[in-house]
Motif scaffolding. Structure first.
Motif, PDB file in Angstrom:
ATOM      1  N   HIS A  55       0.815  -1.216   0.000  1.00  0.00           N
ATOM      2  CA  HIS A  55       0.000   0.000   0.000  1.00  0.00           C
ATOM      3  C   HIS A  55       0.847   1.264   0.000  1.00  0.00           C
ATOM      4  O   HIS A  55       0.488   2.255  -0.645  1.00  0.00           O
ATOM      5  CB  HIS A  55      -0.955  -0.022   1.191  1.00  0.00           C
ATOM      6  N   ARG A  76       2.060   1.586  -3.585  1.00  0.00           N
ATOM      7  CA  ARG A  76       0.997   2.123  -4.445  1.00  0.00           C
ATOM      8  C   ARG A  76       0.834   3.634  -4.228  1.00  0.00           C
ATOM      9  O   ARG A  76       0.640   4.402  -5.183  1.00  0.00           O
ATOM     10  CB  ARG A  76      -0.308   1.384  -4.141  1.00  0.00           C
ATOM     11  N   CYS A  79       2.001  -4.206  -6.487  1.00  0.00           N
ATOM     12  CA  CYS A  79       0.990  -3.492  -5.691  1.00  0.00           C
ATOM     13  C   CYS A  79      -0.358  -3.395  -6.405  1.00  0.00           C
ATOM     14  O   CYS A  79      -1.209  -2.582  -6.027  1.00  0.00           O
ATOM     15  CB  CYS A  79       1.487  -2.113  -5.278  1.00  0.00           C
ATOM     16  N   GLU A  85      -7.232  -4.689   6.049  1.00  0.00           N
ATOM     17  CA  GLU A  85      -6.354  -4.216   4.981  1.00  0.00           C
ATOM     18  C   GLU A  85      -6.457  -2.705   4.825  1.00  0.00           C
ATOM     19  O   GLU A  85      -5.464  -2.036   4.534  1.00  0.00           O
ATOM     20  CB  GLU A  85      -6.679  -4.919   3.660  1.00  0.00           C
ATOM     21  N   VAL A 100      -3.505   0.293   4.838  1.00  0.00           N
ATOM     22  CA  VAL A 100      -3.382   1.503   4.024  1.00  0.00           C
ATOM     23  C   VAL A 100      -3.108   2.703   4.932  1.00  0.00           C
ATOM     24  O   VAL A 100      -2.243   3.538   4.656  1.00  0.00           O
ATOM     25  CB  VAL A 100      -4.649   1.749   3.190  1.00  0.00           C
TER      26      VAL A 100
END
Length: 357
Positions: free
Chosen positions: A15, A18, A47, A316, A320
């Motif tokens: 994350h 990304r 990612c 998840e 982030v």
């Protein structure tokens, strides 16, 4: 524009990677991957992005240093291999490369970290004229930014409770989190690493003591407590399959005690599926996870932080947010004086710069 290396592409690293690729103020110049199955693959593939970046993963730290990045985002699992992680961090810092990290959680409160951590990393910062910052959600946000916000709303506080109340059923991290917390163990099994005397206080004792220092409170002791819940039925979930009689929930806390009373508490209530430990607290409004701060005082204040995502599970989504806690301070850390940085050193307006484009 800051030149950045992403170190690891796991639960948090994918994350942060990304995020780095997507931000106009950051330039991804390198990616580290420990797994042979990831080395040589494009960062975008690692990612979940479609458009290749041209940056491929390597396991060669010296090659990453040679790129001359401004900052490394270090999200590799370090708590199970601290000496190796220190060696890696020292390499970057000594080379004059700043580091922001979600690993080495002892350094969330760097001024209270033990000498074996603080000294080699502090010396590396000094010799390389670089900075190191470590933070996350818990330890991190819930014990500093969130609790600071709650305390700013009272005229007097009598106690502070910081809680993570989460269903970890869909958190795909049995190898560290699952084993460390003891999911699937029977009562007669040896304690997992988290519950060895002193481990919990080493991980969450720093934030407890740090709050006490900030409040001007002298604690008599910092203690830990643990309560386990064993399931009467089989539980199958992404985290683990737990058989009847095995542990499927745990409630543990680190407490700062004054005059025989816990006045600062960091508590986790962690279960596998909503049916585990039904008598324990749940997040409000049917949520599956929450970071909560309760300040008893004048007045009583309760803050609940819940993160979500349209395509991701709440655990998840939390990863982030963990990535955000370090990616968002890259520019400031690169401008900061050399040394080990604590969250209270950073002007809060700095952590929200560049988030809208």
């Amino acid at each position: 524009m800051r030149r950045v290396v992403q170190f690891s592409t796991g639960n948090v690293g994918q994350h942060s990677l990304r995020a780095i690729i997507g931000r106009p103020d950051l330039e991804l110049v390198g990616v580290h991957a420990a797994s042979p199955t990831k080395v040589g693959r494009d960062a975008a593939e690692l990612c979940g992005l479609d458009e290749p970046t041209g940056i491929v993963a390597t396991d060669d730290i010296d090659a990453l240093i040679a790129l001359g990045p401004d900052c490394v985002v270090y999200t590799a699992q370090a708590e199970t291999r601290p000496m190796e992680a220190i060696e890696q961090l020292v390499k970057f810092l000594s080379a004059g490369i700043n580091v922001v990290a979600s690993s080495m959680v002892w350094l969330v409160t760097p001024r209270l970290a033990d000498d074996w951590l603080r000294e080699p990393l502090g010396q590396a910062c000094e010799s390389g004229d670089a900075s190191l910052y470590v933070n996350g959600i818990d330890p991190g946000y819930s014990g500093d930014t969130e609790v600071h916000s709650a305390l700013s709303l009272v005229t007097r506080a009598t106690s502070i409770t910081v809680q993570e109340i989460f269903d970890y059923a869909n958190y795909d991290d049995y190898e560290f989190t699952g084993k460390s917390m003891g999911f699937g163990l029977s009562p007669e099994d040896e304690d997992p690493i988290f519950y060895v005397p002193g481990v919990l206080t080493s991980m969450w004792g720093g934030p407890v003591r740090n709050l006490a220092v900030q409040l001007g409170v002298e604690l008599d002791d910092v203690t830990q407590r643990i309560e386990r819940w064993y399931t009467p039925t089989r539980i199958e979930c992404k985290m683990a399959t737990v058989e009847p009689g095995q542990m499927a929930a745990v409630r543990f806390a680190v407490e700062g005690v004054r005059d025989g009373v816990a006045v600062i508490t960091m508590e986790h209530v962690t279960r596998l599926t909503a049916g585990a430990a039904p008598e324990w607290e749940y997040p409000p409004d049917g949520k599956t996870g929450v970071h909560r701060v309760v300040v008893e005082g004048e007045p009583r204040v309760e803050l609940n932080t819940h993160v979500s995502h349209p395509a991701l599970d709440v655990t998840e989504a939390g990863c982030v947010s963990t990535a955000a806690r370090v990616v968002n301070v890259i520019d400031w850390v690169c401008r900061a004086p050399k040394g080990l940085i604590a969250v209270e050193d950073i002007p809060q307006a700095e952590v929200i710069r560049g988030l809208m484009w």
